[in-house]
Design an enzyme around this catalytic site. Structure first.
Site, PDB file in Angstrom:
ATOM      1  N   GLU A  26       1.386 -12.898  -4.805  1.00 29.10           N
ATOM      2  CA  GLU A  26       0.228 -11.997  -4.900  1.00 29.10           C
ATOM      3  C   GLU A  26      -0.094 -11.697  -6.367  1.00 29.10           C
ATOM      4  OE1 GLU A  26       0.473  -7.861  -4.738  1.00 29.10           O
ATOM      5  OE2 GLU A  26       2.563  -7.798  -4.126  1.00 29.10           O
ATOM      6  N   LYS A  87      -8.788  -4.385  -7.266  1.00 31.22           N
ATOM      7  CA  LYS A  87      -7.700  -4.539  -6.285  1.00 31.22           C
ATOM      8  C   LYS A  87      -8.339  -4.934  -4.952  1.00 31.22           C
ATOM      9  CE  LYS A  87      -4.230  -1.693  -3.906  1.00 31.22           C
ATOM     10  NZ  LYS A  87      -3.591  -0.356  -3.845  1.00 31.22           N
ATOM     11  N   VAL A 107      -0.889  -7.649  -0.798  1.00 32.95           N
ATOM     12  CA  VAL A 107      -0.096  -8.371   0.201  1.00 32.95           C
ATOM     13  C   VAL A 107      -0.991  -8.757   1.374  1.00 32.95           C
ATOM     14  CG1 VAL A 107       1.714  -8.094   1.942  1.00 32.95           C
ATOM     15  CG2 VAL A 107       2.116  -7.362  -0.427  1.00 32.95           C
ATOM     16  N   ASP A 139      -3.502   7.535   5.720  1.00 28.23           N
ATOM     17  CA  ASP A 139      -3.331   6.497   4.708  1.00 28.23           C
ATOM     18  C   ASP A 139      -2.206   5.553   5.102  1.00 28.23           C
ATOM     19  OD1 ASP A 139      -3.229   4.856   2.550  1.00 28.23           O
ATOM     20  OD2 ASP A 139      -2.959   6.446   1.051  1.00 28.23           O
ATOM     21  N   SER A 141      -1.281   1.356   4.758  1.00 30.57           N
ATOM     22  CA  SER A 141      -1.708   0.126   4.082  1.00 30.57           C
ATOM     23  C   SER A 141      -2.219  -0.914   5.071  1.00 30.57           C
ATOM     24  CB  SER A 141      -0.542  -0.464   3.299  1.00 30.57           C
ATOM     25  OG  SER A 141      -0.926  -1.682   2.708  1.00 30.57           O
ATOM     26  N   ALA A 142      -3.260  -1.620   4.653  1.00 31.30           N
ATOM     27  CA  ALA A 142      -3.774  -2.744   5.442  1.00 31.30           C
ATOM     28  C   ALA A 142      -2.769  -3.890   5.469  1.00 31.30           C
ATOM     29  CB  ALA A 142      -5.106  -3.220   4.881  1.00 31.30           C
ATOM     30  N   ASP A 143      -1.717  -3.806   4.646  1.00 30.02           N
ATOM     31  CA  ASP A 143      -0.655  -4.827   4.716  1.00 30.02           C
ATOM     32  C   ASP A 143      -0.120  -4.908   6.152  1.00 30.02           C
ATOM     33  OD1 ASP A 143      -0.969  -4.947   2.003  1.00 30.02           O
ATOM     34  OD2 ASP A 143       1.052  -4.266   1.483  1.00 30.02           O
ATOM     35  N   LYS A 160       7.796  -0.126   0.004  1.00 35.21           N
ATOM     36  CA  LYS A 160       7.998   0.712  -1.181  1.00 35.21           C
ATOM     37  C   LYS A 160       8.528   2.087  -0.774  1.00 35.21           C
ATOM     38  CE  LYS A 160       3.965  -0.474  -2.861  1.00 35.21           C
ATOM     39  NZ  LYS A 160       3.653  -1.819  -2.380  1.00 35.21           N
TER      40      LYS A 160
END
Ligand code: PSU
Ligand code: MN
Length: 302
Positions: A26, A87, A107, A139, A141-143, A160
């Site tokens: 990435e 981003k 990612v 919130d 992540s779209a990961d 993380k």
């Protein structure tokens, strides 16, 4: 009119023709995850690590609106040094292409492009996931949703540790993402070797991971990702007391500064790097290099 195609770097095109092992990488970690000028040095080290372990690196990003699989040295240097790099999550790819932007893929976006390009293995540092307080902020992540639908193996040191790790593991289960520990039955905690959560599956070598990928392909049943969670050795982790203190400060700072949305993760990572005087940076670099090495060995074993 622009012809919107995915461009392949020469080294990646050659590797694909030859059927050589390739590892997707990435670019958000370069542009938004690591401070300058270390980010460029590290980006080069990641690629060198993949090569040394017998695979070809394909760093993915966007240059003037064009999705590139296998950025060259100059393009990586541009994404590392420019202030005008967006981003890009999956949903941003088409609008950014139409607008002719330079962008770094997360990612989520990198795995989507890698899967499209037929690259089965991807290395990163730590996945995005459910943020603390997500019950009110939503919130997440779209990961996570990207991994739920993409047949890719992603080598990471867990998610993380700035996130709500327990909630993220629950979401990975809901979304049907396979998770295996590499040499461990405990989920790693990114900066920390152990997040405190157990895993159902573990493998001990690259061949073991390759076997899982082959099984999924043969079955043709499960279309989601395989997360290969590769912990740092305990001796190399960030001091847990320092970690917890810096994280608490970072979360308070986030609220004070009113940071939301896609800026949350870069804000917290840069807070860590400053507040630990570079110690978290060293750990982050170790994580990504170890993951790049393992991903290359998995790609070679396939
Ligand atoms: N892992 C790192 N550093 C990073 C990231 C991951 O060690 O900078 C990036 C990845 O690109 C990941 C993104 O997809 O952070 C997650 O951002 P968000 O929480 O906004 O989805
Ligand atoms: Mn977010």
């Amino acid at each position: 009119m622009i012809n919107h195609v995915i461009r392949y770097g020469a080294h990646v095109a050659t590797a694909q023709e030859a059927g050589a092992p390739i590892v997707a990488l990435e670019s958000t970690i370069i542009s938004h995850g690591l401070p300058r000028p270390a980010n460029l040095t590290v980006a080069k080290e990641i690629e060198a690590t993949v090569r040394a372990a017998g695979a070809v690196p394909a760093t993915i990003g966007m240059i003037r609106g064009e999705i590139v699989v296998g950025l060259d040295e100059n393009e990586i240097a541009h994404l590392a040094g420019s202030d005008d790099v967006v981003k890009l999550s999956v949903r941003d790819l088409a609008p950014a292409a139409a607008a002719g932007k330079d962008g770094a893929t997360t990612v989520a976006a990198t795995s989507a492009v890698a899967a499209k390009a037929g690259i089965p293995v991807f290395a990163t540092g730590g996945l995005g996931g459910v943020h603390r307080g997500a019950a009110s902020t939503f919130d997440e992540s779209a990961d996570l949703t990207a991994l739920s639908r993409l047949p890719i193996a992603i080598v990471c040191a867990g998610v993380k540790s700035i996130l709500d790790v327990g909630a993220t593991l629950e979401r990975l289960e809901t979304l049907g993402v396979s998770v295996v520990g590499y040499g461990t039955r405990r989920f790693p905690g990114f900066y920390l070797s152990d997040s405190g959560f157990d895993l159902d599956w573990s493998v001990d070598d690259p061949a073991g991971v390759a076997e899982i990928i082959r099984a999924a392909r043969s079955h043709g049943v499960h279309g989601g990702a395989l997360v290969v969670a590769n912990p740092l050795p305990a001796g190399e982790q960030l001091d847990p007391a320092l970690h917890d203190r810096v994280l608490a400060e970072g979360l308070a700072g986030l609220e004070r500064a009113g940071v939301t949305g896609k800026d949350v993760t870069p804000y917290l990572l840069s807070h860590f790097h400053e507040a630990t005087e570079g110690r978290s940076l060293d750990v982050n670099v170790r994580i990504i290099l170890r993951n790049a090495d393992l991903a290359a060995r998995i790609a070679a074993a396939l």
